[in-house]
Design a protein around this motif. Structure first.
Motif, PDB file in Angstrom:
ATOM      1  N   PHE A 262      25.835  -2.800  26.250  1.00 59.11           N
ATOM      2  CA  PHE A 262      27.029  -3.308  26.927  1.00 59.11           C
ATOM      3  C   PHE A 262      26.702  -4.454  27.877  1.00 59.11           C
ATOM      4  N   MET A 263      25.435  -4.589  28.223  1.00 58.01           N
ATOM      5  CA  MET A 263      25.016  -5.582  29.205  1.00 58.01           C
ATOM      6  C   MET A 263      24.082  -6.601  28.548  1.00 58.01           C
ATOM      7  N   PRO A 264      24.502  -7.849  28.412  1.00 52.87           N
ATOM      8  CA  PRO A 264      23.731  -8.857  27.671  1.00 52.87           C
ATOM      9  C   PRO A 264      22.446  -9.325  28.342  1.00 52.87           C
ATOM     10  N   ILE A 265      22.105  -8.773  29.479  1.00 57.00           N
ATOM     11  CA  ILE A 265      20.976  -9.285  30.244  1.00 57.00           C
ATOM     12  C   ILE A 265      19.684  -9.311  29.421  1.00 57.00           C
ATOM     13  N   TYR A 266      19.466  -8.294  28.584  1.00 55.91           N
ATOM     14  CA  TYR A 266      18.205  -8.250  27.830  1.00 55.91           C
ATOM     15  C   TYR A 266      18.196  -9.251  26.678  1.00 55.91           C
ATOM     16  N   ASP A 267      19.356  -9.632  26.172  1.00 53.03           N
ATOM     17  CA  ASP A 267      19.412 -10.711  25.179  1.00 53.03           C
ATOM     18  C   ASP A 267      19.027 -12.040  25.816  1.00 53.03           C
ATOM     19  N   TYR A 268      19.428 -12.230  27.080  1.00 53.31           N
ATOM     20  CA  TYR A 268      19.038 -13.440  27.807  1.00 53.31           C
ATOM     21  C   TYR A 268      17.529 -13.421  28.086  1.00 53.31           C
ATOM     22  N   ILE A 269      17.008 -12.261  28.488  1.00 50.22           N
ATOM     23  CA  ILE A 269      15.590 -12.169  28.834  1.00 50.22           C
ATOM     24  C   ILE A 269      14.693 -12.419  27.619  1.00 50.22           C
ATOM     25  N   TYR A 270      15.056 -11.829  26.486  1.00 50.77           N
ATOM     26  CA  TYR A 270      14.192 -11.889  25.300  1.00 50.77           C
ATOM     27  C   TYR A 270      14.632 -12.939  24.279  1.00 50.77           C
ATOM     28  N   GLY A 271      15.559 -13.780  24.661  1.00 46.95           N
ATOM     29  CA  GLY A 271      15.920 -14.928  23.833  1.00 46.95           C
ATOM     30  C   GLY A 271      16.650 -14.604  22.549  1.00 46.95           C
ATOM     31  N   THR A 272      17.440 -13.519  22.534  1.00 46.55           N
ATOM     32  CA  THR A 272      18.176 -13.148  21.321  1.00 46.55           C
ATOM     33  C   THR A 272      19.686 -13.341  21.472  1.00 46.55           C
ATOM     34  N   MET A 273      20.105 -14.015  22.533  1.00 53.77           N
ATOM     35  CA  MET A 273      21.535 -14.287  22.687  1.00 53.77           C
ATOM     36  C   MET A 273      21.953 -15.396  21.727  1.00 53.77           C
TER      37      MET A 273
END
Length: 608
Positions: A262-273
């Protein structure tokens, strides 16, 4: 089903079908027993609230399903503009399995873990612990679990089942194999178990956390954008803390991006957004409501037909309308819905389809069959239909199909650009082409509508004898057919081809000889009481496969079959006919029939 189903793919109670709910019976019975025999001071409020909580979860999910289907039918803010078919509806029909699993585990957990019983309503420490553990370990572990599920080995055996749905609905969020659900349950149990073992658990933290998961899951899969842009402008860090429907939709269309829960923060951190996330969000928010080319006006039939609407129960709507005994258990909801439909004075969009270059919509009038029988309801119903026509005119719709003759509205608004089509000509054509070849005589029974008179006239012109048992009907038909030689007045019931409409009584059916074929000419089928006779479908045609987003049945008709009254409006628009079909007007029957065949609609030749 996954492409290569793995271990524990199927749910353990799959073979039980609708009887799967009986699994909860022992725990529910025990809970009711304790409520009856134990003093109030010894009752476990947590245990007693498990069943109401499970019912709340089902209601919560159903509300999202209905809301999402209504919004995607309207078209505004829709994200993915593709169709849903019956295969997806069938695959997602077991969405309640995860609620059943949740109930079993809650009862076991409540009885086996001392700290999970007799919980207070609220503890602020427990609520904060759940929130912090979700933001930290749960979101982080889910991100990597999700990425692991996209590895070809696990994806082909488990997660591909979920990704079979490109166009998502709220219930798509919980459509996973059994083993995958177990992994999710263990993950989401981390905050709840922590509060139980630290003595900070409460009913609010436990049930509130699961409700939050349901809310975010449903919202993220609803295929229309509802999170406003200004929310992220006012508080920019929110984009790392909360996803949007368009954000997760990209995961279903691109597969290798936007893995976060639910929280996109890890997509931003690991470059998968996905880089198109913001653009899709804005595009969806700016999308306007669809302007359909053809509108089909329909109405409710029986009280429980509210569940058969596309906005109702998806699994029920995807099959022909048949009486279901378990719907009697919902009589309070049914009664409430009847009251609401009487009070709600406006048509609503029930479904959308597309065919060739046409955009199609179905609008439902909030009235039942019985309302049409009362004179005091006529003014209200006419007002609703008139309002729908004026709304269609304002929207610039090219064609509109109504289930009434519609002449009243044409006389009142002679400059209407929208064309009113009641579908009578196609209904006549279908009935004529349903009658077996070589037939020399038919019995006509039922209300003498415009369709019935047109059928009788066409048959008499072909030299086929039309028999009616009543003198008043005979005299009326004689005026419309202008043929005395092929129109007969006889009380004999030996004919084996019966053309029937509204008003056919049970007693009349009993008089029909064995092997009689009943062919309805009205929108409502006769009640089936004869097992030694054949009953044909009401006038309808099989829809071509190019007609998209058809994933619900029209009343009692089979899948991908549309009533004559619905098909007629589509044919009228495709052919570009610039005239109304209302009042006593009947188009060239053969011309209408050939046009429907030309566009891929096929007759139903086999009695059901």
């Amino acid at each position: 089903m996954a492409t290569k189903p793995g271990f524990l793919t199927d749910w353990p109670w799959k073979r039980l079908g609708s009887f799967k709910y009986a699994i909860l019976a022992p725990w529910v019975a025990q809970s009711m027993y304790w409520l009856a025999v134990k003093p109030e001071s010894e009752r476990d409020r947590t245990n007693l609230l498990i069943l109401p909580f499970l019912l709340w979860r089902m209601l919560h999910n159903q509300l999202w399903i209905s809301f999402s289907r209504h919004r995607t039918a309207k078209g505004n803010n829709r994200i993915v503009d593709k169709s849903i078919e019956f295969e997806q509806v069938d695959r997602e029909s077991n969405w309640d399995d995860q609620i059943l699993l949740n109930g079993i585990l809650l009862y076991i957990f409540n009885m086996a873990t001392p700290g999970a019983a007799h919980l207070p309503i609220w503890r602020i420490k427990g609520v904060l612990i759940v929130a912090l553990l979700h933001v930290g370990p749960v979101e982080f572990l889910y991100y990597w679990l999700h990425r692991a599920l996209h590895h070809h080995y696990l994806y082909s055996r488990y997660h591909s089942h979920h990704h079979s749905s490109i166009v998502t609905e709220p219930i798509t969020s919980v459509i996973h194999p059994f083993a995958e659900h177990i992994s999710y349950f263990l993950l989401f149990a981390i905050p709840i178990l922590t509060t139980v073992f630290t003595g900070t658990a409460s009913i609010a933290s436990m049930f509130g956390y699961v409700t939050y998961i349901d809310l975010m899951n449903n919202m993220g899969h609803c295929n229309f954008e509802l999170i406003p842009r200004w929310l992220f402008s006012v508080f920019p860090p929110l984009k790392y803390m909360m996803y949007t429907p368009s954000y997760h939709s990209l995961h279903h269309t691109q597969f290798r991006t936007n893995y976060s829960l639910f929280m996109p923060i890890y997509d931003y951190i690991y470059g998968t957004m996905d880089k198109s996330t913001d653009a899709l969000h804005e595009t969806a928010l700016e999308r306007k409501e669809d302007a359909p080319d053809v509108v089909h006006l329909t109405h409710l039939t029986t009280p429980d037909s509210i569940y058969h609407l596309r906005l109702g129960f998806a699994s029920i709507a995807s099959n022909p309308h048949l009486p279901k005994c378990y719907l009697w258990l919902l009589w309070p909801v049914t009664f409430w819905s009847m009251i609401m439909t009487c009070l709600y004075g406006h048509t609503f969009i029930e479904a959308r389809n597309s065919f060739k270059n046409l955009r199609l919509q179905s609008w439902a009038i909030p009235r039942y069959n019985t309302h049409y029988l009362f004179k005091w309801q006529r003014q209200a119903i006419n007002g609703l239909i008139e309002e729908a026509i004026i709304e269609a005119e304002a929207a610039g719709i090219r064609g509109e199909e109504l289930n009434r003759n519609g002449e009243l509205y044409i006389q009142k608004y002679p400059d209407l650009k929208v064309k009113v089509v009641n579908g009578s000509s196609l209904a006549v054509a279908i009935v004529l082409n349903t009658i077996p070849k070589g037939t020399t005589q038919v019995l006509l029974r039922g209300k003498l509508s415009k369709v019935a008179c047109s059928i009788a006239s066409a048959l008499c012109q072909k030299g086929i004898q039309v028999v009616t048992p009543y003198s008043d009907e005979y005299e009326k038909l004689k005026l419309s057919t202008m043929s005395a030689s092929t129109l007969l007045h006889s009380r004999g019931d030996a004919r084996k081809i019966w053309l029937v409409g509204d008003g056919l009584s049970i007693e009349e059916q009993q008089k029909a000889p064995k092997g009689t074929l009943f062919i309805p000419y009205s929108p409502l089928p006769p009640k089936r009481i004869r097992k030694d006779c054949f009953y044909h479908y009401t006038p309808a045609m099989s829809a071509p496969m190019s007609l998209q987003n058809l994933h619900s049945c029209e009343n009692w008709l089979p899948r991908r079959v549309m009533s004559a009254w619905r098909v007629a409006g589509i044919i009228h628009a495709l052919e570009g006919w610039n005239e109304h079909e209302c009042g006593d007007t009947v188009f060239n029957i053969e011309k209408v029939w050939q046009a429907s065949l030309k566009h891929g609609f096929q007759p139903l030749l086999t009695p059901n």
